[in-house]
Design a protein around this motif. Sequence first.
Motif, short mmCIF file in Angstrom:
data_model
loop_
_atom_site.label_atom_id
_atom_site.label_comp_id
_atom_site.label_asym_id
_atom_site.label_seq_id
_atom_site.Cartn_x
_atom_site.Cartn_y
_atom_site.Cartn_z
N LYS A 84 43.17 37.48 22.11
CA LYS A 84 44.58 37.31 22.49
C LYS A 84 44.77 37.58 23.98
CE LYS A 84 46.05 36.51 18.29
NZ LYS A 84 46.63 35.18 17.91
N ARG A 85 43.70 37.44 24.75
CA ARG A 85 43.71 37.68 26.20
C ARG A 85 44.22 39.08 26.53
NH1 ARG A 85 46.43 33.11 29.52
NH2 ARG A 85 48.18 33.58 28.14
N ASN A 86 43.91 40.00 25.62
CA ASN A 86 44.29 41.41 25.78
C ASN A 86 45.79 41.60 25.98
OD1 ASN A 86 41.60 42.57 25.54
ND2 ASN A 86 41.19 41.56 27.49
N ALA A 87 46.58 40.72 25.34
CA ALA A 87 48.04 40.87 25.40
C ALA A 87 48.43 42.23 24.81
CB ALA A 87 48.72 39.74 24.64
N ALA A 120 46.88 39.38 29.76
CA ALA A 120 47.87 38.31 29.94
C ALA A 120 49.29 38.83 30.00
CB ALA A 120 47.75 37.31 28.80
N GLY A 121 49.47 40.14 29.78
CA GLY A 121 50.80 40.72 29.85
C GLY A 121 51.30 41.14 28.48
N ASN A 122 52.59 41.34 28.39
CA ASN A 122 53.20 41.75 27.14
C ASN A 122 53.03 40.67 26.08
OD1 ASN A 122 54.72 43.43 25.43
ND2 ASN A 122 56.65 42.44 26.00
N ASP A 123 52.84 41.09 24.83
CA ASP A 123 52.75 40.15 23.72
C ASP A 123 54.18 39.71 23.38
OD1 ASP A 123 52.42 38.76 21.35
OD2 ASP A 123 50.83 40.09 20.62
N GLY A 174 39.63 37.98 35.88
CA GLY A 174 40.52 36.98 35.31
C GLY A 174 41.98 37.33 35.53
N GLY A 175 42.82 36.87 34.62
CA GLY A 175 44.25 37.06 34.77
C GLY A 175 44.70 38.50 34.58
N CYS A 176 45.64 38.90 35.40
CA CYS A 176 46.28 40.21 35.30
C CYS A 176 47.75 39.96 35.60
CB CYS A 176 45.65 41.18 36.30
SG CYS A 176 46.36 42.84 36.27
N PHE A 177 48.49 39.66 34.54
CA PHE A 177 49.84 39.12 34.72
C PHE A 177 50.93 40.07 34.21
CE2 PHE A 177 47.46 34.93 34.02
CZ PHE A 177 47.16 34.82 35.37
#
Length: 242
Positions: free
Chosen positions: A23-26, A63-66, A100-103
Amino acid sequence: MNELVLRDDKDGVATLTLHRAAKRNALNLALWAELDAHADAIAAASDAIGAVILRADGPVFCAGNDLKERGIEAPRPHYQASIVTKLAELPQPLIVAVQGGCFTGGLELALAGDIIIAGESAHFADTHGKFGLVPIWGMSQRLPRRVGAWKAREMSFTGLPVDGREAARIGLANHCVPDTELDATTRTLAGAIAAQSRHSVFAYKKLYREQADLPLGAGLAHEVFNSAGVAPDFAERVARGF
């Protein structure tokens, strides 16, 4: 039950790994609960842990908050913000390793770190505006303190990403390294911190945090009158030599 945050301790360094790569570490509530528990345990460990690493499995840091949990009530008011602050205020220095992404929420989590190490694949972005959101986990306070007011405004107003090299240039990250060297670089820094006097390092972190917004004169006085003093093992360390 599948753990969403893994903890591994070695040589005085505690490593926390976000373990939701599919889950892209959401950041869902279950992951926050595990981060909360680990932060409490590490703080309670005191001198047994000299440094903490926060990293993530998979190609994306976070990816940020789920957003699928939007509207679900958290266990207590200001839940996520309180956990970010708890991580930021650990007595031990916290190093965050980003690939990678850090949003958005992931960036707010990373900003809890005392030191951020970016891989070359890293991209940092504040995308609150994309979704019609405003920050409540600390972005408007921690981001400008890291990169300066005007760069923070650019990132927040545009939502445009900053890559790893640019992050290091503007002070968002301390270093940018090839992804293949990210873990090794992070662990080398954590090991160097853990090898220092816990007494000194913990006192330094407390002073830096308490003096962050004081004028110079007040800060100098604070340092003098709030000193933790000499470590109990000072004589032993001197006897060992350098």
